[in-house]
Design a protein around this motif. Structure first.
Motif, short mmCIF file in Angstrom:
data_model
loop_
_atom_site.label_atom_id
_atom_site.label_comp_id
_atom_site.label_asym_id
_atom_site.label_seq_id
_atom_site.Cartn_x
_atom_site.Cartn_y
_atom_site.Cartn_z
N THR A 457 8.12 0.89 4.30
CA THR A 457 9.38 0.89 3.54
C THR A 457 9.84 2.28 3.13
OG1 THR A 457 8.19 0.59 1.43
CG2 THR A 457 8.89 -1.40 2.61
N SER A 458 9.11 3.34 3.49
CA SER A 458 9.46 4.68 2.98
C SER A 458 10.77 5.20 3.55
CB SER A 458 8.33 5.67 3.27
OG SER A 458 8.14 5.82 4.65
N ALA A 459 11.23 4.64 4.69
CA ALA A 459 12.50 5.09 5.27
C ALA A 459 13.68 4.25 4.78
CB ALA A 459 12.43 5.03 6.80
N LEU A 460 13.44 3.35 3.82
CA LEU A 460 14.47 2.40 3.39
C LEU A 460 14.93 2.70 1.97
CD1 LEU A 460 12.79 -0.89 4.66
CD2 LEU A 460 14.42 0.55 5.89
N ASP A 461 16.17 2.30 1.65
CA ASP A 461 16.67 2.40 0.29
C ASP A 461 15.88 1.47 -0.63
OD1 ASP A 461 18.73 4.28 0.63
OD2 ASP A 461 19.99 2.75 1.55
N VAL A 462 15.99 1.74 -1.95
CA VAL A 462 15.14 1.02 -2.89
C VAL A 462 15.41 -0.49 -2.89
CG1 VAL A 462 14.60 2.92 -4.44
CG2 VAL A 462 16.77 1.73 -4.70
N THR A 463 16.67 -0.90 -2.80
CA THR A 463 16.95 -2.34 -2.83
C THR A 463 16.48 -3.01 -1.54
OG1 THR A 463 19.19 -1.89 -2.03
CG2 THR A 463 18.91 -2.12 -4.40
N ILE A 464 16.62 -2.32 -0.40
CA ILE A 464 16.14 -2.87 0.87
C ILE A 464 14.62 -2.89 0.89
CG2 ILE A 464 16.26 -2.67 3.38
CD1 ILE A 464 18.92 -3.28 1.99
N GLN A 465 14.00 -1.86 0.31
CA GLN A 465 12.54 -1.82 0.22
C GLN A 465 12.02 -3.07 -0.49
OE1 GLN A 465 9.84 1.69 -1.14
NE2 GLN A 465 10.28 0.57 -3.00
#
Length: 534
Positions: A457-465
Motif C-alpha cells: 500500500t505504500s504507493a497508494l493514497d491514504v484512503t485507498i490504502q
C-alpha cells in the motif's frame, strides 16, 4: 503581517479542461503551510504553477509575492515571463521534489550541482562555489560533506540524496521553499530526520515552507496551518489544531478517518505452518579488495539466522529500513534466492531446479509495491489475471479460465457488472487502488496458501490504502490465507500483523506478538521506529 505569497482565484487548465478551480490561500513569512490532498487533488499542479513549471498549463488569477523591502511593490508570479521567472526561481522561491534520484542529474556529482546554483545565482567563482557547496551540504547534516560532494547521486543513500537536493534548493537562500512530498520515498526514521532538518533550516533562515503531502502524521508534526484540496477545490483551511481536532468538511473528515484500522482474525494455531524458517541465511558474493580479489570472492550476508513460522490466517510483519534485509528475506521465501538454513513451504523445500519448484510456487504468490510497474501494459485484464492458470492448470479450456478470472475479480471487489468491458481493458485505464486489486486477483487465482505482500500500500493514497488493507483482511478470513507482510510502515503492521520481525543490517533484532514488540519494544532501534511513526 503582510503575506509572503497571496494566491487569489488561481485557476489552472490543460487544453481547456480546468483542474484547479479558483483557489485562495496565503503563506506568511516564516510559516509552514501544508497543502493536503490525495493524488489528483491539484496540490502539486498548484505549487508548480507558482513557478511556471506546469508544462502547457493555462493559469489564471494572481499570486502576489511580497517585495524584499517593506516599501517594495508585490510581484504577480502568474504574470511574469519565462526570463523574469528565472530570477525568481532559486532566489526567492525554490523547490524540492519527491524522488531525488530522478530530480538530480546522474551525470554530475552532487557537489557540482549545488555549486552550479551558487555560480548562477550569486556570481561566485568556481572555487568559491565549490567551497559554498560543501558548506551547504554540511548544513544539511551529510557526514563527510567534502567527500560526499564528489559522489554521484547513485553513490548516496536515499536520505543523503534528499539532503543533497535540499542543499541545492537552499543554496541561494530563498524566502519560500516548495517541498513536494519530500519524504514519501524515504524510510520512516529518515522521514523524521528530513522533517527535523527542514524545521531547523527554517528556523535558521526564516524562510517559509509550503509542504505538499498526503501524509497526515507528517502534517501534524510539522506544519503551522493546513489547506485541504479535493478535485481542484480548496475545501478547508485552518491551523493544524483546528483542522485535526474539528474538521468541518466531509472530505477532511474522510482523510482524518483514513488511518489503517485493525480487523484481523485469529490464526489457526493448531494447523501446521504454511511456511517455517530456521536459521535462514542469505549471502551475496562480493569482490575482495586488492590482490585477494584475484583468487577468491568474499560474501555479504544480507539475512542472518532468521527464525519464523506462519500458519493459516496469520500475518507475519517484517519491518525495517532500506537495507535491513527484509526484501531479501521475501525473495528467499519466494524461492528466488539461494539460502542457507531451513525453509519449508507446506512441508517442502525449494529445490535448485525450476520445474521441481512449480508445485511449491503455486502455494506462494506475491503482490508488489507498485501495481503500475508490476502489471504488463500490453496485456488485458483477462490475460494478466489468468496468466497463472496457463502455468498451473493448463488443462482448463478458455471458457473455464474466463470463469475463474471473473470469480477472482469478483473476490477483490471488481465485478464485471461495475466495470463494462473489464476483461478487455488495460492497466492504464484503472486507478492505483484498482490496479492493486488486479494484482491481488492475479495472485489469488491459483489458490495459494501464502501471499508475500511487498509494501502493498505504500504507493497508494491514504484512503485507498485503507480500502486495500480491508480487502486483504477480508480475503484472509474467507480463504484462510497466510501473509508475509514486508513494510516500513508501523501503522500498517499494527493494523494487519499478528507477529512481527524487526530487522536491521540483516539481523532480526526483535520478534514476537505485535502488541508486545510495538507496544513495549525492548530494543532501541524498535523504539526509534515506533517513535518515528508518531
Amino acid at each position: 503581517m503582510t503575506p509572503l505569497v497571496q494566491v487569489r482565484d488561481m485557476r489552472v487548465a490543460f487544453e481547456g479542461r480546468e483542474v484547479v478551480h479558483g483557489v485562495n490561500f496565503h503563506i506568511d513569512p516564516g510559516e509552514k503551510l501544508a497543502l493536503v490532498g490525495e493524488s489528483g487533488s491539484g496540490k502539486t499542479v498548484t505549487a508548480l504553477s507558482l513557478l511556471g513549471l506546469a508544462l502547457n498549463a493555462e493559469v489564471g488569477g494572481s499570486a502576489l509575492l511580497a517585495g524584499e523591502k517593506p516599501d517594495a511593490a508585490p510581484t504577480d508570479l502568474l504574470k511574469l515571463s519565462e526570463r523574469q521567472l528565472l530570477r525568481v526561481r532559486g532566489d526567492d522561491i525554490a523547490m524540492i521534489f519527491q524522488e531525488p534520484m530522478t530530480a538530480l542529474n546522474p551525470l554530475y556529482t552532487v557537489g557540482n550541482q549545488v555549486a552550479e546554483v551558487l555560480e548562477v545565482k550569486q556570481g561566485l567563482s568556481k572555487r568559491q562555489a565549490w567551497d559554498g557547496a560543501i558548506e551547504a551540504l554540511a548544513a544539511t547534516g551529510i557526514p563527510e560533506p567534502a567527500r560526499r560532494a564528489t559522489a554521484f547521486p547513485h553513490q548516496l543513500s536515499g536520505g543523503q540524496r534528499q539532503r543533497a537536493m535540499i542543499a541545492m534548493a537552499l543554496a541561494a537562500r530563498p524566502r519560500l521553499l516548495l517541498a513536494d512530498e519530500p519524504t514519501t520515498a524515504l524510510d520512516v526514521t529518515l522521514r523524521g530526520q528530513i522533517l527535523g532538518l527542514l524545521a531547523d533550516l527554517q528556523r535558521q533562515t526564516g524562510m517559509a515552507i509550503l509542504l505538499i503531502t498526503h501524509d497526515l502524521n507528517m502534517v501534524r508534526r510539522f506544519a503551522d496551518r493546513v489547506a485541504v484540496m479535493e478535485h481542484g477545490h480548496l475545501v478547508e483551511e485552518g491551523t493544524v489544531q483546528q483542522v485535526f481536532e474539528q474538521p468541518q468538511h466531509p472530505y477532511t473528515r474522510k482523510l482524518m478517518d483514513s488511518r489503517p484500522t485493525r480487523g484481523v482474525t485469529e490464526p489457526d494455531t493448531a494447523a501446521a505452518p504454511v511456511m517455517a524458517a530456521k536459521g535462514l541465511q542469505v549471502s551475496y558474493p562480493v569482490a575482495l579488495p586488492g590482490m585477494r580479489g584475484w583468487f577468491r570472492r568474499g560474501a555479504f550476508t544480507a539475512v542472518r539466522s532468521a527464525d519464523f513460522a506462519i500458519r493459516p490466517r496469520q500475518t507475519l510483519g517484517v519491518v525495517g529500513e532500506s537495507g535491513s534485509g527484509k526484501s531479501t528475506l521475501a525473495m528467499a521465501a519466494l524461492g528466488l534466492l539461494k539460502h542457507g538454513g531451513d525453509l519449508d513451504v507446506v512441508g517442502q523445500k525449494w529445490g535448485p531446479k525450476a520445474a521441481a519448484n512449480q508445485g511449491i510456487r503455486r502455494q506462494v504468490q506475491v503482490v508488489f509495491q507498485d501495481p503500475f510497474s508490476s502489471l504488463s501494459p500490453r496485456m488485458t485484464v483477462e490475460e494478466i489475471v489468468g496468466e497463472g492458470l496457463l502455468v498451473h492448470e493448463p488443462h482448463l479450456s478458455a471458457d473455464e479460465r474466463r470463469t475463474r478470472v471473473l470469480a477472482a475479480l469478483d473476490d477483490v471487489g471488481m465485478p464485471e457488472s461495475q466495470f463494462p468491458g473489464l476483461l478487455g481493458r488495460y492497466p492504464h485505464q484503472f486507478s492505483g487502488g484498482q490496479r492493486q486489486r488486479l494484482a491481488i486477483a492475479r495472485a489469488l487465482i491459483v489458490q495459494p496458501r501464502l501471499l508475500v505482500l511487498d509494501e502493498p500500500t505504500s504507493a497508494l493514497d491514504v484512503t485507498i490504502q485503507k480500502q486495500v488493507l480491508k480487502l486483504l483482511q477480508r480475503l484472509q478470513r474467507d480463504k484462510d490465507l497466510a501473509y508475509l507482510l514486508i513494510t516500513h510502515d508501523v501503522e500498517v503492521v499494527r493494523a494487519m500483523a499478528h507477529d512481527v520481525l524487526v530487522m536491521k543490517n540483516g539481523e532480526v533484532l526483535e520478534s514476537g506478538p505485535v502488541e508486545q514488540v510495538l507496544g513495549q519494544p525492548s530494543h532501541d532501534y524498535t523504539r526509534a521506529l515506533v517513535a518515528a511513526a508518531g
